[in-house]
Design an enzyme around this catalytic site. Structure first.
Site: not given
Lengths: 83, 181
Positions: A21-24
């Protein structure tokens, strides 16, 4: 680029950020962009909806050329050309 | 005529140099809260900014310093009040709680479960990534002392300094983006 044109692209590097998920996905892109040369193409696989807004905005700021998005069943393929 | 243009260019270059020095592509953030949700937000913004090739400087102060404690480290030589503070305050980032809906720890446990379900990186992963990206963590010495913490009980982090408000102000005045969380 049109969907047909995007489908023909062979990326110099593919980074699979599905399942993060963000920021992945953004961090994965940032890491991978260092491994390719200017003018080469990076493909990012992401299952995170927000990435579809984030990566084009990131490319704008970093002056990479964002080429487009291909939608698959449960994820997206994002293409960009390194500045 | 040519000379005049040359002079103008030189003048512009000088001004540009000053401007570039004035504001860097840098993020300065005061991390004040010691709540899980707020530390999480701070770390997501910080690592995101690093992906933009921004230099990132985090100024940890007051309650946020609890999240930097290493639960494996213990220090001696503390006075009674410092020891009390040490016991009352969370020992490290895995012990901090939600700012809302904590419900005696149930809410915090639930959010950690949800984070795993939604593939949100844990704080452990985020601090590791932050270290790899060169994100600077500066700890406010005054509030660290006030809360009875010692530098020796902080986590091992590759870019950590103990400093004062002047460092934050110098960093912030050079930064395009400043935040307080």
């Amino acid at each position: 680029m049109t969907t047909e044109e995007l489908k023909k692209i062979t990326a110099n590097q593919i980074v699979d950020a599905r399942g993060t998920a963000c920021p992945g996905p953004l961090l994965a892109a940032k890491k991978a962009i260092g491994d390719i040369e200017s003018g080469e193409i990076l493909e990012i696989l992401s299952s995170d909806e927000g990435t579809k807004h984030d990566i084009p905005r990131w490319c704008e700021k970093m002056e990479h050329d964002f080429l487009g998005i291909l939608e698959e069943d449960s994820y997206s393929r994002l293409f960009l050309k390194k500045a | 005529m040519n000379n005049e243009i040359e002079n103008q260019i030189l003048e512009l270059q000088k001004k540009l140099g000053k401007l570039e020095k004035g504001t860097k592509d840098q993020l300065s953030m005061v991390v004040f809260s010691g709540d899980l949700d707020k530390i999480l937000a701070a770390m997501i913004i910080a690592t995101g900014a690093a992906a933009y090739d921004m230099k990132v400087k985090l100024f940890f102060t007051f309650w946020a310093i609890s999240s930097l404690r290493d639960p494996r480290k213990s220090v001696s030589g503390k006075n009674f009040i410092s020891k009390m503070f040490g016991v009352m305050l969370p020992k490290g980032r895995n012990k901090i709680k939600l700012s809302k809906m904590n419900m005696a720890g149930m809410g915090t446990a639930m959010i950690k479960g949800l984070m795993r379900k939604h593939n949100v990186a844990s704080l452990d992963d985020m601090f590791k990534t932050a270290g790899e990206l060169g994100i600077e963590i500066n700890i406010c010495e005054m509030s660290m002392n006030l809360m009875g913490f010692k530098a020796e009980e902080m986590i091992d982090y590759p870019h950590m300094n103990i400093c004062g408000v002047a460092t934050f102000l110098a960093d912030a005045s050079e930064s395009k983006v400043q935040l307080f969380i």
